[in-house]
Design a protein around this motif. Structure first.
Motif, PDB file in Angstrom:
ATOM      1  N   ALA A   1      -3.369 -40.993   9.009  1.00  0.00           N
ATOM      2  CA  ALA A   1      -3.171 -41.400  10.397  1.00  0.00           C
ATOM      3  C   ALA A   1      -2.200 -42.571  10.483  1.00  0.00           C
ATOM      4  O   ALA A   1      -1.331 -42.613  11.366  1.00  0.00           O
ATOM      5  N   TRP A   2      -2.339 -43.519   9.571  1.00  0.00           N
ATOM      6  CA  TRP A   2      -1.437 -44.673   9.578  1.00  0.00           C
ATOM      7  C   TRP A   2       0.001 -44.244   9.278  1.00  0.00           C
ATOM      8  O   TRP A   2       0.939 -44.693   9.946  1.00  0.00           O
ATOM      9  N   ALA A   3       0.194 -43.374   8.285  1.00  0.00           N
ATOM     10  CA  ALA A   3       1.541 -42.898   7.940  1.00  0.00           C
ATOM     11  C   ALA A   3       2.181 -42.180   9.119  1.00  0.00           C
ATOM     12  O   ALA A   3       3.367 -42.358   9.411  1.00  0.00           O
ATOM     13  N   LYS A   4       1.384 -41.376   9.802  1.00  0.00           N
ATOM     14  CA  LYS A   4       1.909 -40.620  10.944  1.00  0.00           C
ATOM     15  C   LYS A   4       2.342 -41.551  12.068  1.00  0.00           C
ATOM     16  O   LYS A   4       3.449 -41.418  12.619  1.00  0.00           O
ATOM     17  N   THR A   5       1.475 -42.498  12.428  1.00  0.00           N
ATOM     18  CA  THR A   5       1.796 -43.398  13.530  1.00  0.00           C
ATOM     19  C   THR A   5       2.924 -44.361  13.147  1.00  0.00           C
ATOM     20  O   THR A   5       3.774 -44.679  13.981  1.00  0.00           O
ATOM     21  N   PHE A   6       2.960 -44.785  11.892  1.00  0.00           N
ATOM     22  CA  PHE A   6       4.030 -45.695  11.459  1.00  0.00           C
ATOM     23  C   PHE A   6       5.384 -44.997  11.528  1.00  0.00           C
ATOM     24  O   PHE A   6       6.358 -45.553  12.053  1.00  0.00           O
ATOM     25  N   ALA A   7       5.452 -43.777  10.992  1.00  0.00           N
ATOM     26  CA  ALA A   7       6.720 -43.039  10.995  1.00  0.00           C
ATOM     27  C   ALA A   7       7.181 -42.748  12.414  1.00  0.00           C
ATOM     28  O   ALA A   7       8.364 -42.880  12.740  1.00  0.00           O
ATOM     29  N   SER A   8       6.241 -42.367  13.275  1.00  0.00           N
ATOM     30  CA  SER A   8       6.580 -42.056  14.652  1.00  0.00           C
ATOM     31  C   SER A   8       7.041 -43.295  15.404  1.00  0.00           C
ATOM     32  O   SER A   8       7.980 -43.242  16.213  1.00  0.00           O
ATOM     33  N   ASP A   9       6.405 -44.419  15.125  1.00  0.00           N
ATOM     34  CA  ASP A   9       6.718 -45.654  15.819  1.00  0.00           C
ATOM     35  C   ASP A   9       8.062 -46.223  15.371  1.00  0.00           C
ATOM     36  O   ASP A   9       8.844 -46.706  16.190  1.00  0.00           O
ATOM     37  N   LYS A  10       8.343 -46.153  14.086  1.00  0.00           N
ATOM     38  CA  LYS A  10       9.549 -46.778  13.537  1.00  0.00           C
ATOM     39  C   LYS A  10      10.755 -45.848  13.565  1.00  0.00           C
ATOM     40  O   LYS A  10      11.889 -46.292  13.791  1.00  0.00           O
ATOM     41  N   PHE A  11      10.532 -44.566  13.325  1.00  0.00           N
ATOM     42  CA  PHE A  11      11.647 -43.611  13.252  1.00  0.00           C
ATOM     43  C   PHE A  11      11.422 -42.463  14.224  1.00  0.00           C
ATOM     44  O   PHE A  11      11.459 -41.291  13.853  1.00  0.00           O
ATOM     45  N   GLY A  12      11.163 -42.803  15.464  1.00  0.00           N
ATOM     46  CA  GLY A  12      10.818 -41.807  16.460  1.00  0.00           C
ATOM     47  C   GLY A  12      11.947 -40.862  16.811  1.00  0.00           C
ATOM     48  O   GLY A  12      13.120 -41.091  16.489  1.00  0.00           O
ATOM     49  N   ALA A  13      11.591 -39.797  17.515  1.00  0.00           N
ATOM     50  CA  ALA A  13      12.555 -38.750  17.860  1.00  0.00           C
ATOM     51  C   ALA A  13      13.641 -39.247  18.798  1.00  0.00           C
ATOM     52  O   ALA A  13      14.740 -38.680  18.833  1.00  0.00           O
ATOM     53  N   SER A  14      13.388 -40.307  19.550  1.00  0.00           N
ATOM     54  CA  SER A  14      14.375 -40.799  20.509  1.00  0.00           C
ATOM     55  C   SER A  14      15.296 -41.868  19.924  1.00  0.00           C
ATOM     56  O   SER A  14      16.064 -42.489  20.652  1.00  0.00           O
ATOM     57  N   THR A  15      15.215 -42.073  18.600  1.00  0.00           N
ATOM     58  CA  THR A  15      16.095 -43.036  17.946  1.00  0.00           C
ATOM     59  C   THR A  15      17.291 -42.311  17.341  1.00  0.00           C
ATOM     60  O   THR A  15      17.405 -41.088  17.400  1.00  0.00           O
ATOM     61  N   THR A  16      18.201 -43.081  16.756  1.00  0.00           N
ATOM     62  CA  THR A  16      19.426 -42.501  16.200  1.00  0.00           C
ATOM     63  C   THR A  16      19.136 -41.811  14.868  1.00  0.00           C
ATOM     64  O   THR A  16      18.804 -42.464  13.882  1.00  0.00           O
ATOM     65  N   HIS A  17      19.287 -40.500  14.845  1.00  0.00           N
ATOM     66  CA  HIS A  17      19.159 -39.730  13.612  1.00  0.00           C
ATOM     67  C   HIS A  17      20.026 -38.482  13.730  1.00  0.00           C
ATOM     68  O   HIS A  17      20.647 -38.217  14.773  1.00  0.00           O
ATOM     69  N   TRP A  18      20.060 -37.692  12.643  1.00  0.00           N
ATOM     70  CA  TRP A  18      21.041 -36.625  12.510  1.00  0.00           C
ATOM     71  C   TRP A  18      21.013 -35.609  13.658  1.00  0.00           C
ATOM     72  O   TRP A  18      22.049 -35.250  14.211  1.00  0.00           O
ATOM     73  N   ASN A  19      19.849 -35.124  14.009  1.00  0.00           N
ATOM     74  CA  ASN A  19      19.779 -34.082  15.038  1.00  0.00           C
ATOM     75  C   ASN A  19      20.313 -34.561  16.384  1.00  0.00           C
ATOM     76  O   ASN A  19      20.950 -33.795  17.116  1.00  0.00           O
ATOM     77  N   LYS A  20      20.045 -35.820  16.704  1.00  0.00           N
ATOM     78  CA  LYS A  20      20.552 -36.374  17.961  1.00  0.00           C
ATOM     79  C   LYS A  20      22.074 -36.461  17.939  1.00  0.00           C
ATOM     80  O   LYS A  20      22.744 -36.201  18.951  1.00  0.00           O
ATOM     81  N   LEU A  21      22.632 -36.844  16.797  1.00  0.00           N
ATOM     82  CA  LEU A  21      24.086 -36.934  16.680  1.00  0.00           C
ATOM     83  C   LEU A  21      24.715 -35.549  16.674  1.00  0.00           C
ATOM     84  O   LEU A  21      25.717 -35.300  17.355  1.00  0.00           O
ATOM     85  N   LYS A  22      24.123 -34.630  15.903  1.00  0.00           N
ATOM     86  CA  LYS A  22      24.664 -33.273  15.798  1.00  0.00           C
ATOM     87  C   LYS A  22      24.678 -32.597  17.176  1.00  0.00           C
ATOM     88  O   LYS A  22      25.627 -31.874  17.511  1.00  0.00           O
ATOM     89  N   ASP A  23      23.648 -32.818  17.960  1.00  0.00           N
ATOM     90  CA  ASP A  23      23.597 -32.237  19.301  1.00  0.00           C
ATOM     91  C   ASP A  23      24.782 -32.695  20.142  1.00  0.00           C
ATOM     92  O   ASP A  23      25.398 -31.899  20.860  1.00  0.00           O
TER      93      ASP A  23
END
Length: 242
Positions: free
Chosen positions: A196-218
């Motif tokens: 649960a901690w790993a899931k919430t940490f990853a979501s909080d720090k590297f969420g879908a609305s942050t800058t990452h490959w899929n957002k740039l590729k789109d």
């Protein structure tokens, strides 16, 4: 061209014949970028401990580029009508380097809000239209990183024996009340504390609305930044060290 980072699993995307331009006109730049990016290593503990301000991986990458002459630059574009200034605009780019064949502009978007991609691409578009740069380059988190970082964080939690809130406190990993509630909610679906901690940490720090490959590729697929030739580079999960 860029063989070292290709072998490491970096995502690469080129628009408007940017691959040919880079290979033919900017071989020195290609070698520099391949050297700098292939040396990237990101300790998982560094990401977990975090802290305010710019990420350490971004700081190291910026320093490496600046040592090679990729300096911050403000471009000022002025337009005239019959000899009189009609309008002026300024565009700041974090890393710019002039080569014999032209000027390259580069931005690093490790973990910003994803609209920063629009800002960068639109900057590159305007600068290219005014013959100020030959190409734009953006470096961000790759697809494999985004898809696999939760698993890496869980491995870290299990290796450190993180099974309760007190275990986090012993490692000086402080959390907000909201983050604690999210972990408790995730545990309600039969997840262990570490899961649960790993899931919430990853979501909080590297969420879908942050800058990452899929957002740039789109954005690249939609033509944002055209007609400027663009190179997109995604840092893979392979760069994360245990």
């Amino acid at each position: 061209m860029l063989n070292a980072i290709r072998e490491m699993g970096f995502d690469l995307e080129f628009t408007r014949h940017a691959n040919t331009i880079l290979e033919v006109d900017f071989q020195d730049a290609s070698v520099e970028l391949d050297t700098v990016l292939s040396s990237i290593r990101i300790p998982i503990s560094e990401m977990i401990s975090g802290g305010g301000g710019e990420a350490k991986i971004t700081q190291r990458l910026r320093n490496e580029l600046r040592e090679r002459g990729w300096a911050k630059k403000v471009f000022t574009i002025k337009k005239q009508v019959n000899g009189y200034a009609s309008q002026s605009s300024s565009h700041e780019v974090d890393h710019v380097k002039e080569f014999e064949q032209g000027i390259l502009a580069l931005e690093i978007e490790w973990n910003n809000k994803d609209p920063f991609f629009d800002r960068d691409l639109e900057n590159f578009q305007r600068l290219h239209q005014n013959s100020a740069i030959s190409m734009g380059i953006i470096i961000t988190r790759g697809a494999s990183f985004q898809n696999g970082i939760e698993g890496k964080i869980l491995e870290y939690a299990q290796s450190k024996g993180i099974n309760s809130e007190s275990d986090l406190q012993e490692l000086n990993l402080t959390r907000t009340p909201r983050q604690k509630r999210e972990t408790e909610r995730a545990m309600g679906s039969s997840a262990s504390f570490s899961e649960a901690w790993a899931k919430t940490f990853a979501s909080d720090k590297f969420g879908a609305s942050t800058t990452h490959w899929n957002k740039l590729k789109d954005r690249l697929d939609r033509g944002v930044g055209n007609p400027c030739p663009l190179v997109a580079m995604g840092i893979p999960l392979a760069c994360v060290e245990d």
